[in-house]
Write a protein that holds these residues in place. Structure first.
Motif, PDB file in Angstrom:
ATOM      1  N   PHE A  26     -41.618  82.031  49.782  1.00  0.00           N
ATOM      2  CA  PHE A  26     -42.734  82.471  48.944  1.00  0.00           C
ATOM      3  C   PHE A  26     -42.273  82.760  47.521  1.00  0.00           C
ATOM      4  CE2 PHE A  26     -44.778  84.158  53.022  1.00  0.00           C
ATOM      5  CZ  PHE A  26     -45.481  82.979  53.216  1.00  0.00           C
ATOM      6  N   TRP A  27     -41.082  83.295  47.378  1.00  0.00           N
ATOM      7  CA  TRP A  27     -40.517  83.563  46.060  1.00  0.00           C
ATOM      8  C   TRP A  27     -40.342  82.255  45.286  1.00  0.00           C
ATOM      9  CZ3 TRP A  27     -39.699  87.731  43.154  1.00  0.00           C
ATOM     10  CH2 TRP A  27     -38.837  87.635  42.086  1.00  0.00           C
ATOM     11  N   TYR A  47     -33.376  73.963  40.155  1.00  0.00           N
ATOM     12  CA  TYR A  47     -32.075  74.271  40.753  1.00  0.00           C
ATOM     13  C   TYR A  47     -31.791  75.782  40.673  1.00  0.00           C
ATOM     14  CZ  TYR A  47     -31.127  69.283  40.732  1.00  0.00           C
ATOM     15  OH  TYR A  47     -31.187  67.944  40.958  1.00  0.00           O
ATOM     16  N   ILE A  48     -32.142  76.377  39.553  1.00  0.00           N
ATOM     17  CA  ILE A  48     -31.935  77.816  39.393  1.00  0.00           C
ATOM     18  C   ILE A  48     -32.822  78.583  40.359  1.00  0.00           C
ATOM     19  CG2 ILE A  48     -32.165  79.767  37.794  1.00  0.00           C
ATOM     20  CD1 ILE A  48     -31.466  77.756  35.534  1.00  0.00           C
ATOM     21  N   TRP A  49     -34.083  78.185  40.466  1.00  0.00           N
ATOM     22  CA  TRP A  49     -35.001  78.883  41.366  1.00  0.00           C
ATOM     23  C   TRP A  49     -34.618  78.673  42.821  1.00  0.00           C
ATOM     24  CZ3 TRP A  49     -39.018  76.357  37.876  1.00  0.00           C
ATOM     25  CH2 TRP A  49     -39.190  77.123  36.734  1.00  0.00           C
ATOM     26  N   VAL A  52     -31.639  81.075  43.378  1.00  0.00           N
ATOM     27  CA  VAL A  52     -32.076  82.466  43.447  1.00  0.00           C
ATOM     28  C   VAL A  52     -32.802  82.731  44.767  1.00  0.00           C
ATOM     29  CG1 VAL A  52     -33.675  84.139  42.416  1.00  0.00           C
ATOM     30  CG2 VAL A  52     -32.161  82.802  40.960  1.00  0.00           C
ATOM     31  N   SER A  53     -33.652  81.818  45.183  1.00  0.00           N
ATOM     32  CA  SER A  53     -34.382  81.997  46.438  1.00  0.00           C
ATOM     33  C   SER A  53     -33.431  82.011  47.625  1.00  0.00           C
ATOM     34  CB  SER A  53     -35.420  80.884  46.601  1.00  0.00           C
ATOM     35  OG  SER A  53     -36.350  80.929  45.558  1.00  0.00           O
ATOM     36  N   CYS A  54     -32.446  81.136  47.617  1.00  0.00           N
ATOM     37  CA  CYS A  54     -31.450  81.136  48.695  1.00  0.00           C
ATOM     38  C   CYS A  54     -30.640  82.427  48.693  1.00  0.00           C
ATOM     39  CB  CYS A  54     -30.519  79.931  48.574  1.00  0.00           C
ATOM     40  SG  CYS A  54     -31.290  78.369  48.995  1.00  0.00           S
ATOM     41  N   LEU A  55     -30.296  82.912  47.515  1.00  0.00           N
ATOM     42  CA  LEU A  55     -29.535  84.164  47.428  1.00  0.00           C
ATOM     43  C   LEU A  55     -30.328  85.343  47.971  1.00  0.00           C
ATOM     44  CD1 LEU A  55     -27.697  83.835  44.006  1.00  0.00           C
ATOM     45  CD2 LEU A  55     -26.688  83.880  46.289  1.00  0.00           C
TER      46      LEU A  55
END
Length: 160
Positions: A26-27, A47-49, A52-55
């Motif tokens: 959802f993020w 790629y950045i999003w 961040v979502s995986c983190l």
């Protein structure tokens, strides 16, 4: 404990599904939708999003390991008395489980990334998943160590 059973038990946990899989998805969707409506969507930001979502999912999963190491230590010590299951073997099993779970988290977000569109598969995603899994091992070991430290310290009396 059998690694398959550990993974199976994890997927039965509704909090795991919600906080470590659905929340990062959802993020990611929210970030993409906000950037598209604002007019600054570019593939390089995807790629950045994605990272961040995986983190977010990996950090949540590592916190689950931290809580699990605190809650299951009493059961582990009872198991250690009756078998040859050492703490290193338990930690090895946990790391393997964490790698599998974190890879699944990344792959679910990757599938959503491709379904939303505008991103093509590249080796960057494979490299990102490998780097994120290395980070997940570190966070899992950190959570385990912190859980062990708290279990042997003054908080142990509060937990049990």
């Amino acid at each position: 404990m059998n690694i398959y059973l550990m993974i199976k038990n994890t997927f039965r946990n509704k909090r795991f599904i919600f906080f470590t899989i659905l929340t990062p998805v959802f993020w990611y969707i929210a970030l993409v939708m906000m950037s598209k409506t604002s007019g600054f969507y570019k593939t390089k930001y995807a790629y950045i999003w994605f990272t961040v979502s995986c983190l977010i999912g990996i950090a949540g999963n590592s916190l689950v390991l931290f809580a699990k190491s605190i809650n299951s230590m009493k059961n582990f010590y009872e198991l250690q008395i009756t078998s040859k299951y050492t703490i290193l073997k338990w930690l090895y099993d946990e790391i393997i489980v964490q790698l599998v779970l974190n890879t699944i988290i990344c792959l679910v977000i990757l599938i959503v990334t491709f379904l939303i569109g505008h991103v093509e598969f590249s080796l960057k995603f494979v490299l990102l998943i490998i780097i994120l899994n290395i980070l997940s091992c570190y966070l899992s070991l950190f959570g385990f160590t912190l859980g062990q430290f708290l279990m042997q310290g003054p908080l142990m009396n509060l937990v049990f």
